[in-house]
Design a protein around this motif. Sequence first.
Motif, PDB file in Angstrom:
ATOM      1  N   HIS A 176       4.477  -3.329   4.896  1.00 42.56           N
ATOM      2  CA  HIS A 176       3.664  -3.416   3.685  1.00 42.56           C
ATOM      3  C   HIS A 176       3.120  -2.059   3.237  1.00 42.56           C
ATOM      4  O   HIS A 176       2.110  -1.998   2.535  1.00 42.56           O
ATOM      5  N   PHE A 177       3.772  -0.977   3.643  1.00 40.37           N
ATOM      6  CA  PHE A 177       3.297   0.343   3.206  1.00 40.37           C
ATOM      7  C   PHE A 177       4.446   1.332   3.158  1.00 40.37           C
ATOM      8  O   PHE A 177       5.492   1.141   3.781  1.00 40.37           O
ATOM      9  N   ALA A 178       4.219   2.406   2.412  1.00 39.00           N
ATOM     10  CA  ALA A 178       5.136   3.551   2.402  1.00 39.00           C
ATOM     11  C   ALA A 178       4.314   4.814   2.192  1.00 39.00           C
ATOM     12  O   ALA A 178       3.235   4.785   1.585  1.00 39.00           O
ATOM     13  N   LEU A 179       4.816   5.916   2.720  1.00 33.57           N
ATOM     14  CA  LEU A 179       4.155   7.214   2.604  1.00 33.57           C
ATOM     15  C   LEU A 179       4.858   8.042   1.530  1.00 33.57           C
ATOM     16  O   LEU A 179       6.086   8.119   1.509  1.00 33.57           O
ATOM     17  N   LEU A 180       4.065   8.675   0.688  1.00 30.78           N
ATOM     18  CA  LEU A 180       4.601   9.499  -0.390  1.00 30.78           C
ATOM     19  C   LEU A 180       4.294  10.973  -0.130  1.00 30.78           C
ATOM     20  O   LEU A 180       3.254  11.312   0.433  1.00 30.78           O
ATOM     21  N   GLY A 181       5.185  11.842  -0.573  1.00 35.06           N
ATOM     22  CA  GLY A 181       4.923  13.270  -0.592  1.00 35.06           C
ATOM     23  C   GLY A 181       4.434  13.843   0.717  1.00 35.06           C
ATOM     24  O   GLY A 181       4.964  13.551   1.793  1.00 35.06           O
ATOM     25  N   ASN A 182       3.383  14.664   0.625  1.00 32.64           N
ATOM     26  CA  ASN A 182       2.868  15.361   1.807  1.00 32.64           C
ATOM     27  C   ASN A 182       2.253  14.430   2.835  1.00 32.64           C
ATOM     28  O   ASN A 182       2.026  14.847   3.980  1.00 32.64           O
ATOM     29  N   ALA A 183       1.931  13.186   2.459  1.00 29.88           N
ATOM     30  CA  ALA A 183       1.438  12.234   3.445  1.00 29.88           C
ATOM     31  C   ALA A 183       2.523  11.932   4.467  1.00 29.88           C
ATOM     32  O   ALA A 183       2.239  11.531   5.593  1.00 29.88           O
ATOM     33  N   GLY A 184       3.792  12.124   4.060  1.00 28.70           N
ATOM     34  CA  GLY A 184       4.898  11.922   4.993  1.00 28.70           C
ATOM     35  C   GLY A 184       5.309  13.211   5.678  1.00 28.70           C
ATOM     36  O   GLY A 184       5.103  13.397   6.867  1.00 28.70           O
ATOM     37  N   GLU A 185       5.884  14.132   4.907  1.00 29.48           N
ATOM     38  CA  GLU A 185       6.342  15.386   5.496  1.00 29.48           C
ATOM     39  C   GLU A 185       6.080  16.530   4.539  1.00 29.48           C
ATOM     40  O   GLU A 185       6.317  16.421   3.337  1.00 29.48           O
ATOM     41  N   PHE A 186       5.575  17.626   5.073  1.00 33.78           N
ATOM     42  CA  PHE A 186       5.442  18.857   4.309  1.00 33.78           C
ATOM     43  C   PHE A 186       6.187  19.954   5.037  1.00 33.78           C
ATOM     44  O   PHE A 186       5.976  20.174   6.224  1.00 33.78           O
ATOM     45  N   VAL A 209       0.850  -1.197   0.000  1.00 33.40           N
ATOM     46  CA  VAL A 209       0.000   0.000   0.000  1.00 33.40           C
ATOM     47  C   VAL A 209       0.882   1.242   0.000  1.00 33.40           C
ATOM     48  O   VAL A 209       1.851   1.327   0.765  1.00 33.40           O
ATOM     49  N   LEU A 210       0.545   2.187  -0.853  1.00 27.00           N
ATOM     50  CA  LEU A 210       1.225   3.488  -0.888  1.00 27.00           C
ATOM     51  C   LEU A 210       0.219   4.561  -0.492  1.00 27.00           C
ATOM     52  O   LEU A 210      -0.878   4.620  -1.054  1.00 27.00           O
ATOM     53  N   ASP A 211       0.601   5.389   0.466  1.00 26.79           N
ATOM     54  CA  ASP A 211      -0.263   6.493   0.874  1.00 26.79           C
ATOM     55  C   ASP A 211       0.187   7.762   0.160  1.00 26.79           C
ATOM     56  O   ASP A 211       1.225   8.339   0.483  1.00 26.79           O
ATOM     57  N   ALA A 212      -0.600   8.175  -0.822  1.00 25.93           N
ATOM     58  CA  ALA A 212      -0.347   9.412  -1.567  1.00 25.93           C
ATOM     59  C   ALA A 212      -1.471  10.406  -1.316  1.00 25.93           C
ATOM     60  O   ALA A 212      -1.845  11.177  -2.199  1.00 25.93           O
ATOM     61  N   SER A 213      -2.002  10.385  -0.085  1.00 26.97           N
ATOM     62  CA  SER A 213      -3.194  11.182   0.235  1.00 26.97           C
ATOM     63  C   SER A 213      -2.897  12.638   0.552  1.00 26.97           C
ATOM     64  O   SER A 213      -3.807  13.393   0.875  1.00 26.97           O
ATOM     65  N   GLY A 214      -1.635  13.052   0.460  1.00 26.20           N
ATOM     66  CA  GLY A 214      -1.304  14.458   0.669  1.00 26.20           C
ATOM     67  C   GLY A 214      -1.677  14.948   2.053  1.00 26.20           C
ATOM     68  O   GLY A 214      -1.441  14.269   3.053  1.00 26.20           O
ATOM     69  N   ALA A 235       7.641   9.143  -5.298  1.00 29.81           N
ATOM     70  CA  ALA A 235       7.063   8.118  -6.174  1.00 29.81           C
ATOM     71  C   ALA A 235       8.134   7.459  -7.026  1.00 29.81           C
ATOM     72  O   ALA A 235       8.147   6.234  -7.210  1.00 29.81           O
ATOM     73  N   SER A 236       9.057   8.270  -7.543  1.00 25.67           N
ATOM     74  CA  SER A 236      10.139   7.749  -8.377  1.00 25.67           C
ATOM     75  C   SER A 236      11.061   6.816  -7.590  1.00 25.67           C
ATOM     76  O   SER A 236      11.530   5.801  -8.120  1.00 25.67           O
ATOM     77  N   LEU A 237      11.318   7.154  -6.334  1.00 24.99           N
ATOM     78  CA  LEU A 237      12.187   6.328  -5.495  1.00 24.99           C
ATOM     79  C   LEU A 237      11.522   5.017  -5.094  1.00 24.99           C
ATOM     80  O   LEU A 237      12.159   3.953  -5.085  1.00 24.99           O
ATOM     81  N   VAL A 238      10.240   5.086  -4.729  1.00 25.29           N
ATOM     82  CA  VAL A 238       9.609   3.918  -4.119  1.00 25.29           C
ATOM     83  C   VAL A 238       9.136   2.896  -5.146  1.00 25.29           C
ATOM     84  O   VAL A 238       9.108   1.687  -4.853  1.00 25.29           O
ATOM     85  N   ALA A 239       8.764   3.340  -6.353  1.00 22.65           N
ATOM     86  CA  ALA A 239       8.171   2.416  -7.321  1.00 22.65           C
ATOM     87  C   ALA A 239       9.075   1.226  -7.653  1.00 22.65           C
ATOM     88  O   ALA A 239       8.603   0.080  -7.632  1.00 22.65           O
TER      89      ALA A 239
END
Length: 413
Positions: A293-303, A164-169, A319-323
């Motif tokens: 089984h998960f990673a946080l992307l972008g603003n879901a991690g740190e802004f 699961v990838l969290d890209a929920s910003g 996204a480029s790193l995790v894919a």
Amino acid sequence: MNNQVQQADVVIIGAGPSGAVAASLLVKKGWHVVVLEQQTFPRFSIGESLLPQCMSFLAEADLEQAVQAQAQSLGFQFKNGAAFQRRGDHTTIDFTEKFSEGPGTTFQVKRADFDKCLADGAMQQGAEIRYQHSVLAFTDCEDGALLDVTDENQQGYQIKGRFVLDASGFGRVLPRLLDLESASNFPVRWAFFSHFKDNISDPQFDREKILINVHPEHKDIWYWLIPFSDGTASIGVVGKPEQLEDKQPLAGLNEFIEQDSYLSGLLANREVIGEARAIKGYSANVSSLYGEHFALLGNAGEFLDPVFSSGVTIALKSASLVAPLVDSYLRGEQVDLKNDYSEPLQQGVNCFRTYVSAWYDGSFQDVIFYSEKNQQVREMISAILAGYAWDLQNPFVKQSNKRLNTLVELCRD
């Protein structure tokens, strides 16, 4: 609730830029990717001034051509740099004159159109995007993660993803569900902003650059002016809560604009055309960017902060790193999300953090407005502001604090 558990190789929470790019990269590898997006597109989002580094990530995901086509049909505003103004001093940074390899130009975009363009591109490549689907719970399993979801009709179902990838910003779904929220070490700041028909008539004004304007009396209050190609602009002001808290968004924004003679003159004939909004306490962090089984992307991690428009760049870099790591994981290979995702991503975030912090204490402002600039140093700083905060060949990236402190001392002597 539908009792049959649905299956996917990858479930992505959020169809914004990081979610769309991650989905595109993973479907190209042959994986079944389901994207769960709480809202419908197009929808408003902040973060409208892209950095040139973004174009590399879009090209990697085969989405750049779609963006270029939309730039022609919708008129995305060409962008080649940044302009700065402080108490009558003006300076510009041209992103094409930079130390790092890669694109030197990009666009200023209305995010509703831009984000839909990326999401549509991801769907055309094979990703399944489900709009108005909200994730309510996350349960880690031995071979993946189970998500409880409600659809557009408020019907519940479960879907299991091997990853699961969290890209929920700013929605920060997994940080909330998994208690990963962590206090940011940045001071709390607020922003007021809206869209205007700017009616700028000054022939010297360059619509191909974002304008960052420092308040004439308070170095920690600044304004953005992001011009669009249709004669409108995104305009905002950022300050501490005590500087903004007794004001309504539109009245407060207009009040601050009138406090700066250059900005008030430039925008003398402005007409508000959008809802005035406020974002309060936007800086955020998490205790970890990943789990089994998960990673946080972008603003879901740190802004960090909007001052140098780093948000979308960090999102696309994540996204480029995790894919490729998710691809390897799904193929049964061992992956190290700490060494190959979290730490490399954080390296660039920390570089941006150096310059954002120095902006607010005034030291980087003194560098920006220093009149006797060394061209080589200028190109190294330009590269960072163009988004190349992961280029370790650049001394101002590799040793950001040390190099910047030395530069500040030289500029202040």
